[in-house]
Design a protein around this motif. Structure first.
Motif, PDB file in Angstrom:
ATOM      1  N   LEU A 264      -0.330  -7.472  10.878  1.00 42.92           N
ATOM      2  CA  LEU A 264      -0.893  -6.750  10.825  1.00 42.92           C
ATOM      3  C   LEU A 264      -0.923  -5.488   9.805  1.00 42.92           C
ATOM      4  N   LEU A 265       0.931  -5.939  10.013  1.00 42.61           N
ATOM      5  CA  LEU A 265       1.690  -4.603  10.058  1.00 42.61           C
ATOM      6  C   LEU A 265       2.372  -4.626   9.054  1.00 42.61           C
ATOM      7  N   VAL A 266       2.132  -4.010   7.767  1.00 42.54           N
ATOM      8  CA  VAL A 266       3.640  -4.487   6.645  1.00 42.54           C
ATOM      9  C   VAL A 266       4.683  -4.928   7.732  1.00 42.54           C
ATOM     10  N   PRO A 267       5.084  -5.715   7.325  1.00 36.80           N
ATOM     11  CA  PRO A 267       6.644  -5.810   7.237  1.00 36.80           C
ATOM     12  C   PRO A 267       8.164  -4.547   6.823  1.00 36.80           C
ATOM     13  N   GLY A 268       9.001  -4.022   7.025  1.00 35.46           N
ATOM     14  CA  GLY A 268      10.076  -3.920   6.826  1.00 35.46           C
ATOM     15  C   GLY A 268      10.059  -2.243   6.208  1.00 35.46           C
ATOM     16  N   THR A 269       9.035  -1.832   7.058  1.00 36.38           N
ATOM     17  CA  THR A 269       8.753  -0.559   7.282  1.00 36.38           C
ATOM     18  C   THR A 269       9.239   0.837   7.710  1.00 36.38           C
ATOM     19  N   GLU A 270      10.112   0.391   8.796  1.00 41.54           N
ATOM     20  CA  GLU A 270      11.220   1.056   9.583  1.00 41.54           C
ATOM     21  C   GLU A 270      11.562   1.590   8.896  1.00 41.54           C
ATOM     22  N   ALA A 271      12.217   1.841   6.970  1.00 40.94           N
ATOM     23  CA  ALA A 271      12.969   2.975   6.363  1.00 40.94           C
ATOM     24  C   ALA A 271      11.651   3.897   5.714  1.00 40.94           C
ATOM     25  N   PHE A 272      10.281   3.107   5.824  1.00 40.44           N
ATOM     26  CA  PHE A 272       9.855   4.433   4.482  1.00 40.44           C
ATOM     27  C   PHE A 272       9.154   5.790   5.154  1.00 40.44           C
ATOM     28  N   SER A 273       9.585   6.215   4.210  1.00 38.73           N
ATOM     29  CA  SER A 273       9.201   7.742   4.669  1.00 38.73           C
ATOM     30  C   SER A 273       7.535   7.587   3.984  1.00 38.73           C
ATOM     31  N   ASP A 274       6.400   8.838   4.572  1.00 36.65           N
ATOM     32  CA  ASP A 274       5.454   9.059   3.791  1.00 36.65           C
ATOM     33  C   ASP A 274       5.135   8.431   2.083  1.00 36.65           C
ATOM     34  N   ALA A 275       5.971   9.157   1.604  1.00 39.49           N
ATOM     35  CA  ALA A 275       6.011   8.764   0.717  1.00 39.49           C
ATOM     36  C   ALA A 275       6.399   7.324   0.083  1.00 39.49           C
ATOM     37  N   ASP A 276       6.811   6.611   0.352  1.00 40.78           N
ATOM     38  CA  ASP A 276       7.098   5.194   0.191  1.00 40.78           C
ATOM     39  C   ASP A 276       6.350   4.420   0.766  1.00 40.78           C
ATOM     40  N   ALA A 277       5.314   4.839   2.211  1.00 37.13           N
ATOM     41  CA  ALA A 277       4.831   3.483   2.406  1.00 37.13           C
ATOM     42  C   ALA A 277       2.821   4.010   1.780  1.00 37.13           C
ATOM     43  N   ARG A 278       2.712   5.314   1.100  1.00 36.86           N
ATOM     44  CA  ARG A 278       1.655   5.461   0.647  1.00 36.86           C
ATOM     45  C   ARG A 278       1.272   5.008  -1.197  1.00 36.86           C
ATOM     46  N   ALA A 279       2.861   5.249  -1.394  1.00 30.20           N
ATOM     47  CA  ALA A 279       2.546   4.617  -2.567  1.00 30.20           C
ATOM     48  C   ALA A 279       2.484   2.910  -2.508  1.00 30.20           C
ATOM     49  N   ARG A 280       3.381   2.466  -1.623  1.00 27.63           N
ATOM     50  CA  ARG A 280       3.159   1.081  -1.746  1.00 27.63           C
ATOM     51  C   ARG A 280       1.362   0.502  -1.200  1.00 27.63           C
ATOM     52  N   TRP A 281       0.854   1.004  -0.023  1.00 30.88           N
ATOM     53  CA  TRP A 281      -0.536   1.290   0.361  1.00 30.88           C
ATOM     54  C   TRP A 281      -1.169   1.247  -0.717  1.00 30.88           C
ATOM     55  N   SER A 282      -1.640   2.182  -1.965  1.00 33.48           N
ATOM     56  CA  SER A 282      -1.595   2.377  -3.248  1.00 33.48           C
ATOM     57  C   SER A 282      -1.472   1.465  -3.833  1.00 33.48           C
ATOM     58  N   ALA A 283      -0.298   0.352  -4.272  1.00 34.32           N
ATOM     59  CA  ALA A 283      -0.504  -1.004  -4.848  1.00 34.32           C
ATOM     60  C   ALA A 283      -1.371  -1.678  -4.673  1.00 34.32           C
ATOM     61  N   GLY A 284      -1.652  -1.720  -3.264  1.00 30.48           N
ATOM     62  CA  GLY A 284      -2.223  -3.032  -2.617  1.00 30.48           C
ATOM     63  C   GLY A 284      -1.652  -3.750  -1.735  1.00 30.48           C
ATOM     64  N   GLN A 285      -0.765  -3.052  -0.538  1.00 34.06           N
ATOM     65  CA  GLN A 285       0.651  -4.165   0.348  1.00 34.06           C
ATOM     66  C   GLN A 285      -0.586  -3.897   1.589  1.00 34.06           C
ATOM     67  N   ALA A 286      -1.247  -3.470   1.196  1.00 36.03           N
ATOM     68  CA  ALA A 286      -2.758  -2.788   2.531  1.00 36.03           C
ATOM     69  C   ALA A 286      -3.681  -2.144   2.618  1.00 36.03           C
ATOM     70  N   GLY A 287      -4.764  -2.682   3.780  1.00 34.77           N
ATOM     71  CA  GLY A 287      -5.805  -1.661   3.540  1.00 34.77           C
ATOM     72  C   GLY A 287      -6.290  -0.895   4.108  1.00 34.77           C
ATOM     73  N   TYR A 288      -5.780  -0.174   4.904  1.00 35.60           N
ATOM     74  CA  TYR A 288      -5.590   0.447   5.334  1.00 35.60           C
ATOM     75  C   TYR A 288      -4.756   1.704   5.766  1.00 35.60           C
ATOM     76  N   TYR A 289      -4.218   3.310   6.064  1.00 37.97           N
ATOM     77  CA  TYR A 289      -3.435   3.993   6.463  1.00 37.97           C
ATOM     78  C   TYR A 289      -4.120   5.435   6.513  1.00 37.97           C
ATOM     79  N   LEU A 290      -2.558   5.306   7.987  1.00 35.84           N
ATOM     80  CA  LEU A 290      -3.598   6.758   8.721  1.00 35.84           C
ATOM     81  C   LEU A 290      -2.831   8.085   8.020  1.00 35.84           C
ATOM     82  N   ASP A 291      -3.479   9.242   7.674  1.00 33.10           N
ATOM     83  CA  ASP A 291      -2.824   9.857   7.000  1.00 33.10           C
ATOM     84  C   ASP A 291      -3.711  10.955   7.270  1.00 33.10           C
TER      85      ASP A 291
END
Length: 490
Positions: A264-291
């Motif tokens: 259920l976790l987006v693969p390849g997030t090992e290098a993501f900062s919060d800015a990376d993760a939030r931008a990809r989440w908002s682009a539709g890669q995932a439904g949920y994001y804790l923040d």
């Protein structure tokens, strides 16, 4: 020279000097201001200011413009990424290019140690600014040290940083009710599965910034509180002992790992900062994001096309019937005057502008952390999800006891605390990477190392004259779901 400075250790000096090893690599990033007298020396030229509050850039530019109109002094503003702030500041200090105003994000040392290493110096707020701050806003050991003011809060302590933000469109597409977001671990797992199954190729249930250890640690600390841990940052309130291996911590980390194991976790997030993760989440890669609450401000400012899809649920709890609860100490200071700066009077006047009712209203409108004056949120134009979350905070977040308020000499121990690595966030990274094996064993090791580090710092501080006992970290009369106010200290 104050007690904190006298107790600076050789280990601290080596830690500070070690930052020079990355200077050659990061200098090419050109994130520091140019060398010369205008940055931190002399009384002329612009002030320099670095911070990581992305949603507040426009607001602070307005403050800087007003300051220049009032005083004739310009402010050179350099926004920084949260994940990169600490490295940029260490490089700047090594090359004598610290800005006049900075935050302490990413420096990973207690404020007393940073004062001892000349990162910060006291400020002198105007009489109007001091009068505008509520009496409880300035706490010794948080904002004042040795009776001198080094910083002050602009945000309210009632907040947590693991709210369940989600994409309304993906949730509705999955046949879920966006007005009834998941509240338990099992409900979240089911919702994330439904989003992954219906979202199409490349859509997953959950996004996390595995490349930003401090944020991982913050969120697991808060999820553990909601799961039943009655303490803060691994310290049990009643006993004062480190207990990262508590069942609530273990359950929270194992829950995250199980989401990864369930695909259920987006693969390849090992290098993501919060800015990376939030931008990809908002682009539709995932439904949920804790923040944290600032998610709304970042979306509206930088990811505006996603704003209409944005919504939020409260922090998750392990089981149905559990109420969300979080405990936080007094809100820390936002900005500091750098130690090498020769612009104390100018910076103090500028920082004093951040205590007015109008500033709090504008702060609320930019939707970062909630403003010190929570009433300002109702007077500001904010995203509905932000307003909803701030309302929850007022019923779910309580003021935690502060050991240094029980014994000020704890500051001398904090100044001697060695870096604990791997810390909680790094331990979570190691568990996700499969390097540490069993969750409880890894967390117990963190508890043991944290306790050993405190014992070492306590011994050093005692040798220098500090009068501190282990019991000074304990609050045996602490009660859940109430603020620990000043009158409750012995």
């Amino acid at each position: 020279m104050n007690d904190i400075s006298r107790h600076l250790t050789r280990r601290r000096l080596l830690q500070a000097a070690g930052a020079g090893a990355v200077a050659g690599v990061l200098a090419a990033c050109d994130t520091a201001p140019p060398a010369g007298g205008d940055g931190t020396g002399g009384s002329g030229g612009p002030l320099t200011w670095w911070d990581h509050f992305n949603p507040l850039q426009d607001l602070h530019q307005e403050v800087f413009a007003q300051f220049q109109a009032d005083t004739g002094i310009a402010v050179e503003y350099t926004p920084q990424q949260t994940a990169e702030m600490g490295e940029a500041l260490r490089v700047a200090k090594q090359s004598d290019q610290l800005p006049d105003v900075l935050t302490n994000v990413g420096l990973n040392l207690p404020v007393p140690a940073l004062i001892a290493e000349n990162w910060f110096q006291p400020i002198t707020l105007t009489e109007d600014a001091l009068a505008a701050l509520p009496p409880e806003a300035l706490a010794e050991g948080v904002h004042t040290f040795g009776g001198e003011t080094y910083t002050f809060p602009i945000f309210n302590f009632r907040q947590y940083w693991a709210a369940t933000w989600f994409n309304r469109d993906l949730v509705q597409q999955a046949g879920l009710d966006p007005d009834a977001p998941p509240r338990t671990y099992d409900e979240f797992r089911a919702a994330a599965r439904a989003v992954a199954d219906t979202g199409g190729d490349g859509t997953y249930g959950w996004m996390v910034a595995l490349g930003q250890p401090p944020r991982l640690g913050e969120q697991i600390n808060m999820l553990a509180q909601a799961g039943g841990f009655e303490g803060l940052n691994g310290l049990d309130f009643r006993t004062g002992e480190f207990a990262y291996h508590h069942d609530a911590y273990v359950a929270a980390v194992e829950f995250w790992l199980s989401l990864r194991d369930d695909g259920l976790l987006v693969p390849g997030t090992e290098a993501f900062s919060d800015a990376d993760a939030r931008a990809r989440w908002s682009a539709g890669q995932a439904g949920y994001y804790l923040d944290g609450p600032w998610c709304a401000g970042v979306v509206v400012q930088d990811l505006a096309e996603f704003a209409d899809k944005l919504d939020v649920g409260p922090m998750l709890v392990p089981e149905a019937g559990m109420d969300v609860v979080s405990y936080r100490g007094p809100q820390g200071g936002a900005f500091y005057l750098s130690g090498p700066s020769e612009r104390r009077e100018d910076v103090s006047e500028l920082l004093s502008m951040l205590t007015t009712p109008e500033y709090y209203r504008q702060l609320a409108a930019h939707m970062d952390q909630p403003p010190l004056d929570l009433a300002a949120v109702a007077e500001a134009d904010v995203h509905p999800a932000y307003a909803k979350l701030i309302d929850w905070y007022q019923d779910q977040v309580y003021l935690a006891p502060l050991p240094v308020s029980q014994n000020p000499d704890i500051d001398l121990v904090n100044a001697e605390m060695p870096l604990i690595e791997p810390d909680l966030g790094m331990t979570i990274q190691g568990l996700f990477a499969g390097e540490l094996g069993d969750v409880r064993t890894a967390l117990r090791d963190l508890s043991d190392r944290s306790e050993a580090a405190r014992e070492e710092a306590l011994a050093t501080a005692r040798e220098a004259g500090a009068q501190v006992e282990f019991e000074d970290w304990a609050f045996p009369d602490w009660q859940p779901r109430q603020d620990f106010t000043a009158d409750m200290y012995g």
